[in-house]
Design an enzyme around this catalytic site. Structure first.
Site, PDB file in Angstrom:
ATOM      1  N   HIS A  54       0.828  -1.210   0.000  1.00  0.00           N
ATOM      2  CA  HIS A  54       0.000   0.000   0.000  1.00  0.00           C
ATOM      3  C   HIS A  54       0.857   1.251   0.000  1.00  0.00           C
ATOM      4  CE1 HIS A  54      -4.097  -1.693   1.501  1.00  0.00           C
ATOM      5  NE2 HIS A  54      -3.814  -2.000   0.252  1.00  0.00           N
ATOM      6  N   ARG A  64      -7.722  28.395  -0.191  1.00  0.00           N
ATOM      7  CA  ARG A  64      -8.799  27.759   0.579  1.00  0.00           C
ATOM      8  C   ARG A  64      -8.645  28.195   2.025  1.00  0.00           C
ATOM      9  NH1 ARG A  64      -6.384  23.456  -2.323  1.00  0.00           N
ATOM     10  NH2 ARG A  64      -7.647  22.874  -4.117  1.00  0.00           N
ATOM     11  N   ARG A  81     -10.959  32.269  -1.329  1.00  0.00           N
ATOM     12  CA  ARG A  81     -12.302  31.694  -1.315  1.00  0.00           C
ATOM     13  C   ARG A  81     -12.873  31.768   0.096  1.00  0.00           C
ATOM     14  NH1 ARG A  81     -13.030  25.584  -3.089  1.00  0.00           N
ATOM     15  NH2 ARG A  81     -12.275  25.236  -0.979  1.00  0.00           N
ATOM     16  N   GLU A 114     -19.611  25.630  -9.576  1.00  0.00           N
ATOM     17  CA  GLU A 114     -19.422  24.228  -9.211  1.00  0.00           C
ATOM     18  C   GLU A 114     -20.756  23.510  -9.075  1.00  0.00           C
ATOM     19  OE1 GLU A 114     -17.388  24.183  -5.408  1.00  0.00           O
ATOM     20  OE2 GLU A 114     -18.450  25.984  -4.804  1.00  0.00           O
ATOM     21  N   ASN A 173     -13.762  19.731  -9.790  1.00  0.00           N
ATOM     22  CA  ASN A 173     -14.033  18.532  -8.981  1.00  0.00           C
ATOM     23  C   ASN A 173     -15.507  18.441  -8.598  1.00  0.00           C
ATOM     24  OD1 ASN A 173     -11.303  18.151  -9.066  1.00  0.00           O
ATOM     25  ND2 ASN A 173     -10.915  18.845  -6.983  1.00  0.00           N
ATOM     26  N   ASP A 174     -16.032  19.521  -8.006  1.00  0.00           N
ATOM     27  CA  ASP A 174     -17.423  19.476  -7.571  1.00  0.00           C
ATOM     28  C   ASP A 174     -18.390  19.537  -8.744  1.00  0.00           C
ATOM     29  OD1 ASP A 174     -17.608  18.953  -4.868  1.00  0.00           O
ATOM     30  OD2 ASP A 174     -17.073  20.992  -4.307  1.00  0.00           O
ATOM     31  N   ARG A 202     -17.480  11.801  -5.614  1.00  0.00           N
ATOM     32  CA  ARG A 202     -16.081  11.635  -6.015  1.00  0.00           C
ATOM     33  C   ARG A 202     -15.261  10.907  -4.968  1.00  0.00           C
ATOM     34  NH1 ARG A 202     -12.734  16.572  -4.667  1.00  0.00           N
ATOM     35  NH2 ARG A 202     -14.095  17.987  -3.545  1.00  0.00           N
ATOM     36  N   CYS A 231     -10.118  25.903 -11.679  1.00  0.00           N
ATOM     37  CA  CYS A 231      -9.319  25.294 -10.629  1.00  0.00           C
ATOM     38  C   CYS A 231      -9.805  23.855 -10.442  1.00  0.00           C
ATOM     39  CB  CYS A 231      -9.388  26.093  -9.329  1.00  0.00           C
ATOM     40  SG  CYS A 231     -11.053  26.429  -8.763  1.00  0.00           S
TER      41      CYS A 231
END
Lengths: 568, 89
Positions: free
Chosen positions: A186, A287, A323, A416, A439-440, A450, A487
């Site tokens: 792993h 962020r 953000r 998003e 992503n979102d 996700r 982004c």
């Protein structure tokens, strides 16, 4: 120069100083001195371990399927009620501290898995020990970013557990050198997923390498050079200097002259330093959640201001997009007491949460205005649905600014949610800029979580449904001359970013280590070809067809030369 | 309380993936859920507990739930087992 031989695990070449990592289980302080109830300490530590795992998952490329599956399995064990029950039982019944109870519970549970004949069950035993190590580290107060572990160093160890590798997911080290290790463990899968050079089974590494020694690691051939000459040339013939210290502060233009800003997505000041050192044109996404996750209560206005001020100092006169707090959903923070929701991804998060907690929003806005007084700053609103959200924020911002030195604030919307993408025309008219969060957006458009291992093949950020929405956004933005940034992971994906540029995106916000690579690719892109490709892909029937179309165009979009450098 | 008996008929029994799917389905319900195998009992919302049951193909299980949505919970879980953990896309 001493040359050590090993087995290549992950390709690439790096030069830097060694950092010796030893087994960390021993010697951690006990948590008993802390006066809070031990159950509460355990739950806080577990929540932080979960946040750490999720941010490690975020830091992994979408293509790192095996590594993502390991992390998903860890997340499931981490929140398992039986683990919690075993720990709490020991705390209450035996009157022992959280650390000790966790050790005993982990030993007992993993012991029960170990006696099962099935190898998959024995792997669960190892997984349990790994996640307990993650929690134990949080109990001991080792937060994930207090120390920028491994950043700009070459990590040397006898072997690493997956939990130890995860420590490095955010502050990517330059390379890994392990004296032992197997390429199917792993830990090995996670190391490869970090996409940094790595060599395993390097005999003599422990005896020879001292902390701080300069090393060159050749992950392509499995060589480690100790005390190399400054201008050493690799046996493969390539000069190291070209691959090491990748920094590129020159602005990037496509080969036909369209300027593309390559900025960095960051979460804390170490990231910011790294971003500026690699030559980012600014910060495309700061962020602000980390600040809240690391404190036991909601950070005060002063604490927040100091955080933003430090970032401003590092970023200097470059562009800075901050953000607003995007908590909720998978990210819970101490002191906020967010309601439990059956479907948090569709619940109270982002700007929705901030509008229901005016004191929280006001505190963040005032801290931001104080820290950025006199400079230009862009504020980005997460989870926007339509322009009403922007108008409402402007009103509250005016209220927050009463009696403050003026700041030049631009307001932008994260695109998003599918709603925001469909309302792009109105949003582009009302906003100073737009930022597409891939992503979102992909998760919501495809209705595929996700973080779900079962959805790994369904969650396809380059599905035509996602791309059509992005194109709609850039078209609307062009009508209003509103700049669009992208982004999220797709912004740094060599196969995806030419599509965004072809659609008219003028800023890519990427992880700091990707800045130089993305700039290099931008310079190879021909705008006419990129536009044609972007037009093409949105009419394709599915994600596989998009992937095939991109493959066919690799050379003209500059993705061909880069792929050999990216461990995929 | 509401309960039903069901026989595991998928190839791997309550192995890693089926146990995880079982836990995820069970966690959607408010009711407390137990899975009984002979004299052993597991928490239906704990993948660790389910895997430790060592329930292989052919094992008879009793799924019992206690709470407001107990009937829906048991039916959903019986359905999951009977469709051999084939999740719908």
């Amino acid at each position: 120069v001493i040359v050590l031989e090993g087995v290549p695990l992950s390709p690439g070449i790096a030069r830097g100083k060694a950092m010796i990592v030893r087994a960390i289980a021993a010697g951690l302080p006990s948590s008993r001195e802390d006066g809070r109830p031990q159950q509460e300490q355990f739950r806080t530590a577990r929540r932080r371990a979960e946040a750490e795992l999720r941010s490690a998952l975020d830091a992994l490329a979408e293509t790192a399927g095996a590594a993502r599956e390991i992390l998903h399995a860890h997340l499931i064990l981490l929140s398992d009620p039986m683990l919690e029950m075993e720990v709490v039982l020991r705390i209450e019944r035996d009157g022992i501290g959280a650390s000790e109870a966790l050790d005993l519970a982990a030993a007992s549970l993993s012991g029960r898995f170990e006696v099962l004949a099935d190898p998959a069950m024995q792997q669960r035993a190892a997984d349990l020990r790994d996640i307990c190590e993650c929690i134990r580290r949080q109990l001991a107060g080792c937060s994930p970013i207090d120390r920028s572990e491994g950043a700009d160093r070459i990590v040397c160890a006898t072997d690493l557990s997956p939990a130890q590798v995860l420590r490095f997911a955010r502050d990517r080290p330059l390379a890994f050198v392990l004296e032992q290790g197997t390429d199917t463990s792993h830990a090995a899968i996670l190391v490869r997923a970090l996409a940094v050079p790595a060599v395993i089974r390097v005999s003599g590494a422990n005896a020879v390498v001292q902390d701080g020694d300069v090393l060159v690691v050749d992950g392509n051939r499995g060589h480690v050079f100790v005390h190399p000459d400054s201008d050493v040339v690799s046996p493969a013939g390539g000069r190291f200097s070209a691959e090491v210290d990748e920094t590129d502060a020159q602005p990037a233009h496509t080969c036909d002259g369209v300027a593309i800003a390559v900025t960095a997505s960051i979460a804390h000041s170490e990231d910011a330093r790294r971003a500026i050192a690699t030559g980012a044109d600014g910060i495309g996404l700061l962020r602000t959640e980390m600040l809240f996750l690391l404190h036991d209560r909601v950070p005060s206005e002063d604490v927040q201001e100091a955080f933003y001020r430090e970032i401003c100092g590092i970023v200097g006169s470059r562009a800075l997009t901050i953000r607003l707090l995007d908590l909720g959903a998978d990210k819970q923070a101490p002191g906020l007491e967010l309601p439990h929701e059956t479907n948090p991804a569709l619940g109270l998060r982002g700007i929705r949460l901030l509008f229901t907690r005016p004191e929280l929003l006001m505190c963040q806005l005032r801290a931001l205005l104080r820290a950025t007084a006199g400079r230009r700053v862009r504020l980005l609103l997460p989870m926007v649905l339509d322009a009403t959200d922007l108008a409402r924020l402007r009103e509250i911002l005016n209220e927050a600014a009463v009696g403050m030195r003026s700041t030049s604030v631009e307001i932008g919307a994260m695109v998003e949610t599918p709603a925001a993408a469909l309302m792009a025309d109105e949003l582009a008219a009302a906003a100073d800029f737009l930022s597409v969060g891939t992503n979102d957006l992909a998760q919501y458009v495809l209705a595929a979580d996700r973080y779900s291992a079962q959805m790994a093949s369904t969650y396809q950020p380059l599905h035509p449904a996602v791309l059509r929405l992005v194109r709609g956004v850039t078209a609307a933005a062009a009508r209003h001359r509103t700049p669009v940034c992208v982004c999220g992971e797709a912004a740094a994906d060599p196969r995806a970013l030419p599509l965004f540029i072809g659609m008219g995106v003028t800023e890519l916000s990427v992880p700091p280590p990707a800045v130089a690579r993305v700039k290099a690719q931008v310079r190879r892109i021909n705008m006419t070809a990129a536009r044609a490709l972007a037009e093409d892909v949105v009419s394709l029937p599915n994600a596989a067809a998009v992937a095939a179309r991109i493959d066919a165009a690799r050379e003209i979009i500059g993705a061909d030369v880069l792929e050999t450098r990216d461990a995929r | 309380m509401y309960s039903k008996r069901v026989t595991l008929d998928n190839a791997t029994g309550l192995h890693v993936r089926p146990a995880t799917l079982f836990m995820e389905t069970a966690s959607r319900f408010g009711s407390a859920i137990r899975v009984l195998k002979e004299t052993q009992a597991a928490d239906g919302k704990s993948a660790i507990s389910l895997m430790l049951l060592e329930a292989s193909r052919g094992t008879e299980l009793t799924i019992e739930a206690n709470g407001e949505d107990e009937i829906a919970a048991v039916e959903a879980l019986v359905d999951l087992v009977e469709t051999q953990f084939e999740t719908r896309r």
